[in-house]
Design a protein around this motif. Structure first.
Motif, PDB file in Angstrom:
ATOM      1  N   LEU A   1       5.014   7.927  -0.608  1.00  0.00           N
ATOM      2  CA  LEU A   1       4.019   8.809  -0.019  1.00  0.00           C
ATOM      3  C   LEU A   1       2.636   8.302  -0.409  1.00  0.00           C
ATOM      4  CD1 LEU A   1       5.278  12.497  -0.457  1.00  0.00           C
ATOM      5  CD2 LEU A   1       5.200  11.113   1.610  1.00  0.00           C
ATOM      6  N   TRP A   2       1.789   8.169   0.594  1.00  0.00           N
ATOM      7  CA  TRP A   2       0.415   7.758   0.358  1.00  0.00           C
ATOM      8  C   TRP A   2      -0.470   8.989   0.149  1.00  0.00           C
ATOM      9  CZ3 TRP A   2      -0.457   3.016  -0.941  1.00  0.00           C
ATOM     10  CH2 TRP A   2       0.218   1.946  -0.339  1.00  0.00           C
ATOM     11  N   TYR A   3      -1.383   8.887  -0.781  1.00  0.00           N
ATOM     12  CA  TYR A   3      -2.399   9.924  -0.997  1.00  0.00           C
ATOM     13  C   TYR A   3      -3.757   9.296  -0.717  1.00  0.00           C
ATOM     14  CZ  TYR A   3      -5.509  13.170  -3.439  1.00  0.00           C
ATOM     15  OH  TYR A   3      -6.516  14.042  -3.759  1.00  0.00           O
ATOM     16  N   VAL A   4      -4.527   9.916   0.189  1.00  0.00           N
ATOM     17  CA  VAL A   4      -5.829   9.361   0.567  1.00  0.00           C
ATOM     18  C   VAL A   4      -6.858   9.772  -0.484  1.00  0.00           C
ATOM     19  CG1 VAL A   4      -7.625   9.239   2.325  1.00  0.00           C
ATOM     20  CG2 VAL A   4      -5.219   9.491   3.003  1.00  0.00           C
TER      21      VAL A   4
ATOM     22  N   ALA B   1      -6.218   2.710   9.609  1.00  0.00           N
ATOM     23  CA  ALA B   1      -7.435   3.086   8.889  1.00  0.00           C
ATOM     24  C   ALA B   1      -8.578   3.246   9.884  1.00  0.00           C
ATOM     25  CB  ALA B   1      -7.773   2.024   7.848  1.00  0.00           C
ATOM     26  N   VAL B   2      -9.100   4.479   9.997  1.00  0.00           N
ATOM     27  CA  VAL B   2     -10.230   4.738  10.887  1.00  0.00           C
ATOM     28  C   VAL B   2     -11.526   4.253  10.239  1.00  0.00           C
ATOM     29  CG1 VAL B   2     -11.526   6.540  12.095  1.00  0.00           C
ATOM     30  CG2 VAL B   2      -9.037   6.703  11.911  1.00  0.00           C
ATOM     31  N   SER B   3     -11.560   4.318   8.917  1.00  0.00           N
ATOM     32  CA  SER B   3     -12.674   3.786   8.140  1.00  0.00           C
ATOM     33  C   SER B   3     -12.071   2.966   7.002  1.00  0.00           C
ATOM     34  CB  SER B   3     -13.525   4.937   7.592  1.00  0.00           C
ATOM     35  OG  SER B   3     -12.751   5.719   6.693  1.00  0.00           O
ATOM     36  N   ASP B   4     -12.904   2.404   6.176  1.00  0.00           N
ATOM     37  CA  ASP B   4     -12.373   1.768   4.971  1.00  0.00           C
ATOM     38  C   ASP B   4     -11.748   2.856   4.097  1.00  0.00           C
ATOM     39  OD1 ASP B   4     -13.340  -0.623   5.876  1.00  0.00           O
ATOM     40  OD2 ASP B   4     -15.173  -0.561   4.666  1.00  0.00           O
ATOM     41  N   VAL B   5     -10.493   2.644   3.699  1.00  0.00           N
ATOM     42  CA  VAL B   5      -9.777   3.696   2.971  1.00  0.00           C
ATOM     43  C   VAL B   5      -9.302   3.176   1.619  1.00  0.00           C
ATOM     44  CG1 VAL B   5      -9.017   4.900   5.047  1.00  0.00           C
ATOM     45  CG2 VAL B   5      -7.565   3.130   4.059  1.00  0.00           C
ATOM     46  N   GLN B   6      -9.121   4.135   0.725  1.00  0.00           N
ATOM     47  CA  GLN B   6      -8.594   3.865  -0.605  1.00  0.00           C
ATOM     48  C   GLN B   6      -7.404   4.792  -0.812  1.00  0.00           C
ATOM     49  OE1 GLN B   6     -11.454   3.376  -3.917  1.00  0.00           O
ATOM     50  NE2 GLN B   6     -10.289   4.961  -4.962  1.00  0.00           N
ATOM     51  N   LEU B   7      -6.216   4.211  -1.043  1.00  0.00           N
ATOM     52  CA  LEU B   7      -4.981   4.981  -1.115  1.00  0.00           C
ATOM     53  C   LEU B   7      -4.328   4.826  -2.486  1.00  0.00           C
ATOM     54  CD1 LEU B   7      -3.387   3.961   2.326  1.00  0.00           C
ATOM     55  CD2 LEU B   7      -4.926   5.884   1.869  1.00  0.00           C
ATOM     56  N   VAL B   8      -3.567   5.864  -2.841  1.00  0.00           N
ATOM     57  CA  VAL B   8      -2.746   5.820  -4.053  1.00  0.00           C
ATOM     58  C   VAL B   8      -1.308   6.096  -3.629  1.00  0.00           C
ATOM     59  CG1 VAL B   8      -2.310   6.819  -6.325  1.00  0.00           C
ATOM     60  CG2 VAL B   8      -4.662   6.634  -5.466  1.00  0.00           C
TER      61      VAL B   8
END
Length: 412
Positions: A244-247, A289-296
């Motif tokens: 599971l990705w968390y934004v 990615a609609v914008s630059d994203v950082q995921l955990v």
């Protein structure tokens, strides 16, 4: 229950008709007596006619009396039924679960039900004649009287909040709904009130805010020392069924394909929201990615093994569920204009950024994206956007971002 009560006009017509009949009979009898006085020798000849006239008059009077008696019975029955209905509605008013009041324009209590008496902790009989303002917190009384003056001028149906205080000093928050009772000239004469105790609602809201603040700190603890994954705008994000990705930052667009090979928007995942293949049953599912994203990333097994992680993701998934229901509502709108307006409203709530001219959408979607989300053609969406711009409801800034100027008019 419907009651047929004779109107005052009908009763007046009956009385006038009866008066006219009596006047006609009086004239006829007067004429006969004049004939008898001037020609006594004609008395024996006229007597049968006189008796006949008197008989006819008596019959007409009898019929009229019977009609009046019937009307009187009808009126008595209607009055009895009206009293029964009045009593029934009086009981509904008195035993209603909400607090109801009737006051003068100055706020002096004229009627109060049982719930209102319990709310103010005063017996109903002692409430009558008292100014409602004496139960308003002293600091709020000026605003209270100003609101009464404002609602005399025109009807406002939205609730307004204030604070009330019982004689024993208990302070509580209430929501008031008022309606001015107006006469035939539309001049206000009194107020009807419905008062709800919202202290518990306020307490829960404060508790939720406190929990939200605590969760923000808890979120930072859960994300501490976790590996961050970075994806650039337009990049496809890999989906592992066991992850599971968390934004943590940015915005992700979730899409699927129809049988006609058309993209359909099924979600916009912003900061603080989860997504992943584990949460869907769709065979075709893409995250872009609609914008630059950082995921955990979190392992599904790890989440199940940790109570705190499971609780954390349950709360975050609730946001996704609410958004999905909103998208379903948008898809159910019959008119394409309504779908587009509701979608813009959703985007305003999800990624809106206040600017001096309105609310700026913090992402750029193409007309094709809007068309796929609304189930319309790109040409139709372009035409609708042009209309919204002409109406002054939206405009595009120098970076081609949509700015919503009049969001209230968007909800159709």
């Amino acid at each position: 229950m419907s009651i047929d009560v004779p109107t005052s006009k009908e009763s007046s017509n009956k009385i006038e008709s009866f008066s006219q009949q009596v006047a006609v009979m009086h004239d006829r009898l007067f004429h006969l007596f004049n004939q008898l006085n001037h020609s006594p020798q004609m008395a024996s000849n006229l007597m049968p006619s006189v008796l006949k006239e008197l008989g006819i008059a008596m019959e007409e009077l009898q019929v009229t009396v019977e009609e009046l008696q019937q009307k009187e019975e009808d009126l008595s029955l209607a009055l009895e039924l009206a009293n029964i209905e009045r009593q029934r509605y009086q009981e509904l008013f008195h035993f209603a679960p909400e607090a109801y009041l009737v006051t003068s324009l100055e706020g002096c209590i004229q009627e109060a039900n049982r719930t209102a008496a319990q709310l103010l902790n005063v017996s109903t009989q002692f409430l009558i004649g008292k100014p409602l303002a004496v139960f308003v917190r002293e600091d709020d009384r000026a605003a209270f009287r100003l609101e009464l003056l404002r609602r005399q001028q025109r009807d406002y149906f939205q609730e307004w909040e204030t604070s009330l205080q019982t004689r024993d000093g208990k302070l509580f928050n209430v929501a008031c709904s008022t309606l001015a009772i107006r006469n035939q000239d539309h001049q206000p004469e009194s107020f009807r009130w419905m008062i709800r105790d919202i202290s518990e609602r306020k307490r829960i809201a404060a508790l939720e805010q406190s929990c939200h603040d605590d969760n923000n700190g808890h979120t930072q603890d859960l994300l501490h020392n976790r590996l961050r994954h970075f994806y650039s705008q337009g990049e496809l994000i890999p989906l592992n069924p066991q992850t599971l990705w968390y934004v943590d930052h940015g915005l992700v667009k979730l899409t699927t394909l129809t049988d006609k090979n058309q993209d359909v928007l099924i979600g916009l995942v912003g900061s603080g929201m989860p997504f992943g293949a584990y949460l869907t049953a769709l065979p075709l599912y893409e995250a872009i990615a609609v914008s630059d994203v950082q995921l955990v990333g979190f392992s599904v097994n790890e989440i199940f093994a940790s109570h705190s992680l499971a609780q954390f993701f349950f709360a975050k998934t609730r946001q996704r569920l609410q958004q999905t229901e909103t998208l379903l509502l948008i898809a159910g709108e019959r008119q394409i204009e309504s779908r587009l307006c509701r979608l813009l409203q959703l985007l305003k709530d999800e990624v809106g950024q206040p600017v001096p001219q309105g609310i700026r959408l913090g992402l750029r979607l193409t007309h094709e994206d809007f068309a796929n989300a609304c189930g319309a053609t790109r040409v139709t969406i372009s035409r609708l956007f042009s209309q919204l711009r002409q109406d002054g409801k939206i405009y595009f800034d120098e970076k081609k971002h949509i700015v919503i100027v009049d969001d209230l008019a968007l909800v159709s």
